[in-house]
Design a protein around this motif. Structure first.
Motif, PDB file in Angstrom:
ATOM      1  N   ALA A   1       0.833  -1.210   0.000  1.00 37.11           N
ATOM      2  CA  ALA A   1       0.000   0.000   0.000  1.00 37.11           C
ATOM      3  C   ALA A   1       0.865   1.256   0.000  1.00 37.11           C
ATOM      4  O   ALA A   1       0.571   2.225  -0.724  1.00 37.11           O
ATOM      5  CB  ALA A   1      -0.924  -0.009   1.213  1.00 37.11           C
ATOM      6  N   TYR A   2       1.937   1.234   0.784  1.00 36.25           N
ATOM      7  CA  TYR A   2       2.798   2.420   0.911  1.00 36.25           C
ATOM      8  C   TYR A   2       3.495   2.743  -0.404  1.00 36.25           C
ATOM      9  O   TYR A   2       3.557   3.903  -0.817  1.00 36.25           O
ATOM     10  CB  TYR A   2       3.818   2.172   2.022  1.00 36.25           C
ATOM     11  CG  TYR A   2       4.567   3.402   2.486  1.00 36.25           C
ATOM     12  CD1 TYR A   2       4.212   4.688   2.089  1.00 36.25           C
ATOM     13  CD2 TYR A   2       5.657   3.278   3.353  1.00 36.25           C
ATOM     14  CE1 TYR A   2       4.912   5.799   2.531  1.00 36.25           C
ATOM     15  CE2 TYR A   2       6.355   4.381   3.800  1.00 36.25           C
ATOM     16  CZ  TYR A   2       5.977   5.642   3.383  1.00 36.25           C
ATOM     17  OH  TYR A   2       6.670   6.749   3.815  1.00 36.25           O
ATOM     18  N   GLU A   3       4.010   1.731  -1.097  1.00 39.47           N
ATOM     19  CA  GLU A   3       4.705   2.009  -2.344  1.00 39.47           C
ATOM     20  C   GLU A   3       3.741   2.412  -3.464  1.00 39.47           C
ATOM     21  O   GLU A   3       4.155   2.891  -4.510  1.00 39.47           O
ATOM     22  CB  GLU A   3       5.564   0.825  -2.777  1.00 39.47           C
ATOM     23  CG  GLU A   3       4.804  -0.389  -3.248  1.00 39.47           C
ATOM     24  CD  GLU A   3       5.727  -1.453  -3.816  1.00 39.47           C
ATOM     25  OE1 GLU A   3       6.949  -1.354  -3.621  1.00 39.47           O
ATOM     26  OE2 GLU A   3       5.203  -2.388  -4.464  1.00 39.47           O
TER      27      GLU A   3
ATOM     28  N   GLN B   1      -0.505   5.005  -0.920  1.00 38.59           N
ATOM     29  CA  GLN B   1      -1.676   4.970  -0.041  1.00 38.59           C
ATOM     30  C   GLN B   1      -1.192   4.950   1.411  1.00 38.59           C
ATOM     31  O   GLN B   1      -1.148   3.905   2.056  1.00 38.59           O
ATOM     32  CB  GLN B   1      -2.536   3.758  -0.369  1.00 38.59           C
ATOM     33  CG  GLN B   1      -3.022   3.713  -1.803  1.00 38.59           C
ATOM     34  CD  GLN B   1      -3.847   4.936  -2.159  1.00 38.59           C
ATOM     35  OE1 GLN B   1      -4.777   5.323  -1.435  1.00 38.59           O
ATOM     36  NE2 GLN B   1      -3.509   5.580  -3.282  1.00 38.59           N
ATOM     37  N   ILE B   2      -0.807   6.122   1.919  1.00 41.70           N
ATOM     38  CA  ILE B   2      -0.159   6.204   3.221  1.00 41.70           C
ATOM     39  C   ILE B   2      -1.112   5.832   4.351  1.00 41.70           C
ATOM     40  O   ILE B   2      -0.748   5.101   5.278  1.00 41.70           O
ATOM     41  CB  ILE B   2       0.430   7.611   3.431  1.00 41.70           C
ATOM     42  CG1 ILE B   2       1.479   7.898   2.346  1.00 41.70           C
ATOM     43  CG2 ILE B   2       1.053   7.737   4.821  1.00 41.70           C
ATOM     44  CD1 ILE B   2       2.094   9.277   2.425  1.00 41.70           C
ATOM     45  N   GLU B   3      -2.361   6.306   4.289  1.00 43.87           N
ATOM     46  CA  GLU B   3      -3.325   5.983   5.346  1.00 43.87           C
ATOM     47  C   GLU B   3      -3.653   4.490   5.348  1.00 43.87           C
ATOM     48  O   GLU B   3      -3.761   3.874   6.418  1.00 43.87           O
ATOM     49  CB  GLU B   3      -4.593   6.807   5.163  1.00 43.87           C
ATOM     50  CG  GLU B   3      -4.397   8.300   5.429  1.00 43.87           C
ATOM     51  CD  GLU B   3      -5.696   9.067   5.343  1.00 43.87           C
ATOM     52  OE1 GLU B   3      -6.756   8.439   5.112  1.00 43.87           O
ATOM     53  OE2 GLU B   3      -5.670  10.307   5.493  1.00 43.87           O
ATOM     54  N   LEU B   4      -3.813   3.908   4.171  1.00 43.06           N
ATOM     55  CA  LEU B   4      -4.061   2.467   4.092  1.00 43.06           C
ATOM     56  C   LEU B   4      -2.855   1.691   4.603  1.00 43.06           C
ATOM     57  O   LEU B   4      -3.001   0.685   5.312  1.00 43.06           O
ATOM     58  CB  LEU B   4      -4.371   2.075   2.640  1.00 43.06           C
ATOM     59  CG  LEU B   4      -4.574   0.586   2.367  1.00 43.06           C
ATOM     60  CD1 LEU B   4      -5.724   0.034   3.199  1.00 43.06           C
ATOM     61  CD2 LEU B   4      -4.830   0.343   0.883  1.00 43.06           C
TER      62      LEU B   4
ATOM     63  N   LYS C   1      -0.343  -1.666   8.628  1.00 43.68           N
ATOM     64  CA  LYS C   1       0.772  -1.858   9.572  1.00 43.68           C
ATOM     65  C   LYS C   1       0.218  -2.189  10.963  1.00 43.68           C
ATOM     66  O   LYS C   1       0.697  -3.119  11.631  1.00 43.68           O
ATOM     67  CB  LYS C   1       1.635  -0.601   9.622  1.00 43.68           C
ATOM     68  CG  LYS C   1       2.778  -0.650  10.633  1.00 43.68           C
ATOM     69  CD  LYS C   1       3.603   0.620  10.547  1.00 43.68           C
ATOM     70  CE  LYS C   1       4.735   0.623  11.569  1.00 43.68           C
ATOM     71  NZ  LYS C   1       4.237   0.733  12.963  1.00 43.68           N
ATOM     72  N   ASN C   2      -0.775  -1.437  11.388  1.00 40.00           N
ATOM     73  CA  ASN C   2      -1.384  -1.699  12.691  1.00 40.00           C
ATOM     74  C   ASN C   2      -2.060  -3.067  12.711  1.00 40.00           C
ATOM     75  O   ASN C   2      -1.988  -3.789  13.718  1.00 40.00           O
ATOM     76  CB  ASN C   2      -2.398  -0.602  13.029  1.00 40.00           C
ATOM     77  CG  ASN C   2      -1.733   0.741  13.269  1.00 40.00           C
ATOM     78  OD1 ASN C   2      -0.576   0.811  13.659  1.00 40.00           O
ATOM     79  ND2 ASN C   2      -2.459   1.820  13.025  1.00 40.00           N
ATOM     80  N   ARG C   3      -2.714  -3.443  11.606  1.00 37.15           N
ATOM     81  CA  ARG C   3      -3.378  -4.749  11.544  1.00 37.15           C
ATOM     82  C   ARG C   3      -2.366  -5.883  11.674  1.00 37.15           C
ATOM     83  O   ARG C   3      -2.584  -6.848  12.428  1.00 37.15           O
ATOM     84  CB  ARG C   3      -4.156  -4.889  10.232  1.00 37.15           C
ATOM     85  CG  ARG C   3      -4.889  -6.225  10.101  1.00 37.15           C
ATOM     86  CD  ARG C   3      -5.565  -6.373   8.750  1.00 37.15           C
ATOM     87  NE  ARG C   3      -4.610  -6.582   7.670  1.00 37.15           N
ATOM     88  CZ  ARG C   3      -4.069  -7.749   7.355  1.00 37.15           C
ATOM     89  NH1 ARG C   3      -4.350  -8.842   8.089  1.00 37.15           N
ATOM     90  NH2 ARG C   3      -3.231  -7.864   6.342  1.00 37.15           N
TER      91      ARG C   3
END
Length: 462
Positions: free
Chosen positions: A380-382, A385-388, A393-395
């Motif tokens: 997602a980050y690459e 989609q920073i919020e996703l 990451k938290n999940r």
């Protein structure tokens, strides 16, 4: 296909073929061609979608991130850029907003957000230390002991050079996460073998050398400072000699992570010690605005009786040269490759790191379900989609906590799959030589942990 079907209808009629029959033949030919291509595609990519790695299939076909950013059938085996450009100003702006929440508090030991990281795992980051591994191959082929030390030193200086502009930490691996990289000449494999302390173990091998290393990461660093976040132990055995080499990486301190121009301060020297008594030492000059001395480094290869066997000098973000009393002219040992286009929008990654997380359909035929390329937060980050990415990451972190909790309840103990814990060895973990055999056979252990999927956790087979 039947070549006569490509003839004009008038020509086919002259050969005794009616227009109706020819159209039917053309339609049947096209249909058979489509079915053939579909069967060929399914045969080439039948694993894991049909009969392959079940856990890997659950991640690729069952998670929201991979449904949103699926693996393209046309994905290149080598990519030249990240899927999306992420301006450094955007990331740094997010960092400032996050930092403001914590400035003034007594405890800054908080969970690091993805904005403080780059979109790679630490396992991928450590693998990049061997991007210039051919220098170590060359050391094994050298007949001069001091040149062998200098070439090994040059490899790891090139590793430091990749940090010249990128000052963000990679993401912390999950316990049991793995990463492999090979180009046919070198095999690199690493595993997150411990959570507290956070330790990654890595093994690499070519026809010329074998390398073992452990990297201990300090995950309690302040949200505003990442100093001393990595401590490494690296050993190299050249296959043409009986000598052993130990590499001591310098301390890397990112500066101005939140405000101002980011840069890297290297606090100590890069050292290589050979079991024969030879030592290579490279000193980094303090940061300076003087273009003549900026990024400068100087060093020597010596032993207790010979203080200046080789002189080393260069720019640690570009190159390194060597000279001696016998050879006054400088010889180029290594030079960093040119930057990739628009690298300032891609976390200042080089060609290795841009490809570190590349995932193709073909890779699903042989990767284990624990490989870093399957991390949903990094994918997602690459894709910007920073919020996703933050949510994923938290999940994943909560999922790992639940795995640990269930292990305690079921009285099960975590044991690394691919590295053995050695209580009498300062390396602490040594490769058990099983990973690449399992990969070749396509038979992964039944007790692989389900690290990345969204399915309920099941430890029955562990």
């Amino acid at each position: 296909s039947d070549k006569k079907l490509l003839l004009p209808i008038s020509d086919q009629k002259s050969r005794g073929t009616s227009p109706a029959n020819s159209r039917k033949s053309i339609f049947e030919s096209i249909t058979e061609s489509i079915i053939s291509k579909k069967d060929q595609y399914l045969n080439n990519h039948k694993d894991p979608f049909i009969s392959g790695n079940f856990l890997l299939r659950r991640v690729v076909s069952g998670t929201y991130v991979f449904k949103t950013f699926p693996i393209s059938p046309n994905a290149p085996s080598i990519r030249t850029q990240l899927p999306a450009m992420v301006p450094s100003e955007l990331v740094q702006s997010n960092i400032r907003n996050i930092a403001k929440k914590y400035i003034g508090r007594e405890s800054l030991k908080v969970t690091q957000t993805v904005a403080f990281s780059s979109p790679i795992s630490s396992l991928q980051f450590f693998s990049s230390f061997l991007k210039y591994y051919e220098l170590i191959d060359k050391a094994n082929q050298s007949e001069t002991p001091e040149m062998r030390v200098a070439l090994i030193l040059a490899n790891f200086l090139m590793a430091v050079s990749t940090f010249a502009e990128e000052t963000k930490k990679p993401m912390t691996p999950l316990l049991g996460e793995t990463y492999e990289w090979t180009d046919g000449k070198i095999k690199i494999f690493s595993e997150q073998v411990s959570e507290n302390p956070s330790i990654a173990a890595l093994h690499a091998e070519t026809e010329d050398f074998e390398l073992d290393s452990t990297f201990e990461m300090n995950e309690d660093s302040s949200i505003l400072s990442f100093k001393d976040w990595m401590k490494s132990k690296i050993e190299i055995r050249l296959k043409g000699y009986t000598e052993m080499y130990k590499v001591f990486f310098p301390k890397l301190v990112p500066k101005n992570v939140v405000f101002g121009k980011q840069y890297l301060w290297i606090k100590s020297s890069l050292n290589v010690e050979c079991s024969s008594g030879l030592i290579g030492k490279l000193e980094f000059l303090p940061p300076s605005n003087d273009l003549g001395t900026k990024f400068s480094c100087v060093g020597t290869v010596f032993d207790k009786n010979r203080p200046d066997l080789l002189h080393l000098s260069g720019k640690w973000n570009k190159n390194i040269y060597c000279s001696s009393q016998k050879i006054s002219q400088k010889t180029l040992l290594a030079e960093r490759e040119p930057e990739i286009p628009k690298w300032e929008y891609q976390f200042y990654f080089d060609s290795f790191l841009v490809n570190a997380n590349n995932l193709t359909l073909n890779m699903l035929n042989y990767l284990p379900s624990s490989d870093s390329r399957l991390r949903t937060d990094i994918r997602a980050y690459e894709n910007r989609q920073i919020e996703l990415a933050e949510s994923e990451k938290n999940r994943l972190e909560q999922r790992q906590k639940e795995i640990k909790r269930q292990m305690v309840l079921q009285q099960k103990e975590w044991i690394p799959k691919w590295f053995a814990n050695t209580t009498v060895d300062e390396m602490k973990y040594r490769y058990n030589y099983k990973y690449w055999k399992c990969r070749t056979d396509g038979q992964w252990p039944e007790d692989m942990l389900d690290l990345f999927s969204e399915d309920p956790i099941n430890l029955e087979s562990y």
